[in-house]
Write an enzyme that holds these catalytic residues in place. Sequence first.
Site, PDB file in Angstrom:
ATOM      1  N   GLY A  16      18.187 -22.501 -21.202  1.00 18.46           N
ATOM      2  CA  GLY A  16      19.267 -21.389 -21.239  1.00 18.46           C
ATOM      3  C   GLY A  16      19.293 -20.854 -22.511  1.00 18.46           C
ATOM      4  CD  GLU A  35      18.504 -29.098 -28.768  1.00 16.43           C
ATOM      5  OE1 GLU A  35      18.826 -30.440 -28.555  1.00 16.43           O
ATOM      6  OE2 GLU A  35      18.893 -28.102 -28.031  1.00 16.43           O
ATOM      7  CD  GLN A  36      22.883 -32.938 -28.439  1.00 16.64           C
ATOM      8  OE1 GLN A  36      24.054 -32.863 -28.668  1.00 16.64           O
ATOM      9  NE2 GLN A  36      22.668 -33.343 -27.060  1.00 16.64           N
ATOM     10  CG  HIS A  48      10.681 -25.281  -8.056  1.00 13.76           C
ATOM     11  ND1 HIS A  48       9.957 -24.857  -6.647  1.00 13.76           N
ATOM     12  CD2 HIS A  48      10.415 -26.639  -8.223  1.00 13.76           C
ATOM     13  CE1 HIS A  48       9.741 -26.165  -6.189  1.00 13.76           C
ATOM     14  NE2 HIS A  48       9.970 -27.143  -6.870  1.00 13.76           N
ATOM     15  NE  ARG A 109      14.490 -28.861 -18.088  1.00  9.12           N
ATOM     16  CZ  ARG A 109      15.093 -28.389 -17.216  1.00  9.12           C
ATOM     17  NH1 ARG A 109      14.871 -28.584 -15.806  1.00  9.12           N
ATOM     18  NH2 ARG A 109      16.319 -27.859 -17.609  1.00  9.12           N
ATOM     19  CG  LEU A 131      29.759 -27.648 -31.955  1.00  9.69           C
ATOM     20  CD1 LEU A 131      29.640 -26.990 -33.395  1.00  9.69           C
ATOM     21  CD2 LEU A 131      29.919 -26.856 -30.751  1.00  9.69           C
ATOM     22  CE1 TYR A 216       7.691 -29.024  -9.669  1.00 12.75           C
ATOM     23  CE2 TYR A 216       8.982 -30.120  -7.961  1.00 12.75           C
ATOM     24  CZ  TYR A 216       8.978 -29.444  -9.386  1.00 12.75           C
ATOM     25  OH  TYR A 216      10.090 -29.681 -10.036  1.00 12.75           O
ATOM     26  CG  ASP A 295      23.512 -27.309 -16.430  1.00 13.36           C
ATOM     27  OD1 ASP A 295      23.185 -26.630 -15.431  1.00 13.36           O
ATOM     28  OD2 ASP A 295      22.651 -28.341 -16.553  1.00 13.36           O
ATOM     29  CB  ALA A 308      16.321 -24.219 -15.577  1.00 14.71           C
TER      30      ALA A 308
END
Length: 388
Positions: A16, A35-36, A48, A109, A131, A216, A295, A308
């Site tokens: 996201g 980004e942590q 998917h 992913r 953060l 899958y 999320d 997602a």
Amino acid sequence: MSTTKPTIAVIGAGLGGAAAGALLQKAGYPTQVYEQAPEFSRLGAGIHLGPNVMKVMRRIGIEDALDRMGSHPDHWFSRDGATGEYLSRIPLGDFAKKEYGASYITVHRGDLHALMVDQLDQERLHFGKRLEKVDDQGDKVVMTFTDGSQDTADIVIGADGVNSVIREHLLGEEQPIYSGWVAHRAIISAEKLKAYDLDFEACVKWWSEDRHMMVYFVTGDEKEYYYVTGVPEPDWNHGTSFVDSSREEMRKAFEGYGETVQALIDCTDNVTKWPLLERNPLPLWHDNRLVLLGDAAHPMKPHMAQGAAMAIEDAAMLVRCLDTVGAENYADAFELYRANRFERASRVQKVSHDNTWLRYDEDPAWVFAHDVYEVPLKDPKTEVEEKA
């Protein structure tokens, strides 16, 4: 009116956050992404991407690359876990392209995430930035990170997941709800499956009364086969985000399932177990210069394979709303964003919780045909009046 676009900070470079950062930067907003994690890594397993998400990937510029990379199942099959009987056959493949406007793919992913992160301005992507606190001072937001550094922005987007620091700032500290379910995750080498005279379908969900296994391919060459489960487990007391599981635990969990599922378990080398966490729909998605997506706003079980997707749709709608009303009118943009995302995200959250999606034949168009760029925008004032 000022022509200078506000500075924007995106907290979190997951799917996201990466979508938000890429779309904002492409739209000309001076956007920094924090980004942590210390660096990018190929985390996760399968995911998917329905046509509703691929339409956003088109805007980001990676739809064709994903089409080449992913597996293109012709159907989503649901089968009875014990008998193998088909419960549903949902057409995908060429049908999805024609009816819903884009491909339906399954992919690793980590491969998807790498493509998305590559779309970001690498000089405005900062790793190792966890953060610690955020201070909305009215005219700007000050962010303090655990490494002692600080930065400021005009707008801060909380894409920092189920344990969001931005959400806690807005709503107070509250632990997510353990759903009473766990997910086992494993990737299997498709080479091992050749030893069995069985049909390992490209996208199939095996069901019984209280559990399931979704299976899958995660690569277009069909070399990696992935499964994720939903299994009831009354408590989660491990104190970690996941633990190792085992073939023995899997055999016990899926006792009575047919030979195809048993073969998958026998071919499993490594399997992990994850708690499935949720929150009730939040009363608030934004306040002044802070706004949530994904999320951080609406965590959900993965049982629709749309968690997602909702975060990525959120990112696209948020940028659309900023463009529509003007980012200097961020409060109106955030209200427009929530008015146009809350109902859909909450509906997906509920269906995911209930775990009924595509178990039997149904029309999935309300999910797959959705185009976040074409759907008419709802007026927030009208929404309020209707609820009054």
